[in-house]
Design a protein around this motif. Structure first.
Motif, PDB file in Angstrom:
ATOM      1  N   ALA A  92      -4.110 -27.741  29.472  1.00 41.77           N
ATOM      2  CA  ALA A  92      -5.059 -26.545  30.074  1.00 41.77           C
ATOM      3  C   ALA A  92      -4.916 -25.652  29.040  1.00 41.77           C
ATOM      4  CB  ALA A  92      -4.835 -26.139  31.285  1.00 41.77           C
ATOM      5  N   ALA A  93      -4.077 -25.372  28.227  1.00 40.05           N
ATOM      6  CA  ALA A  93      -3.589 -24.407  27.479  1.00 40.05           C
ATOM      7  C   ALA A  93      -2.640 -24.416  26.473  1.00 40.05           C
ATOM      8  CB  ALA A  93      -3.504 -22.945  28.246  1.00 40.05           C
ATOM      9  N   ARG A  98      -6.836 -20.904  25.696  1.00 38.10           N
ATOM     10  CA  ARG A  98      -7.297 -21.829  26.663  1.00 38.10           C
ATOM     11  C   ARG A  98      -8.056 -22.997  26.123  1.00 38.10           C
ATOM     12  NH1 ARG A  98      -6.699 -18.169  30.838  1.00 38.10           N
ATOM     13  NH2 ARG A  98      -6.531 -16.103  30.306  1.00 38.10           N
TER      14      ARG A  98
END
Length: 71
Positions: free
Chosen positions: A20-21, A69
């Motif tokens: 996700a990041a 992100r």
């Protein structure tokens, strides 16, 4: 050019792995502008290295990540 390409490649690898990041700890305050141009935000996300895999500074007050992100 080379440093930017390496960071972009690392972020692309993290993205392909479904994360996700991507996070990093700038070694110097001056690097924050460089990383911001590559999509990282200076949100000062605290990282916990208590499990023994420490890539930080050794000082939890300084181990605050910038975050890119993904997705």
């Amino acid at each position: 050019g080379h440093a930017s390409a390496l960071v972009r490649e690392a972020v692309d690898t993290v993205r392909r792995r479904g994360m996700a990041a991507a996070m990093l700890i700038p070694s110097h305050e001056e690097l924050k502008t460089f990383y911001a141009r590559l999509g990282f935000e200076d949100i000062r996300f605290p990282l916990d290295f208590s499990e023994g895999f420490d890539l930080g500074t050794g000082d939890a007050r300084c181990d605050l990540a910038m975050v890119c992100r993904l997705g």
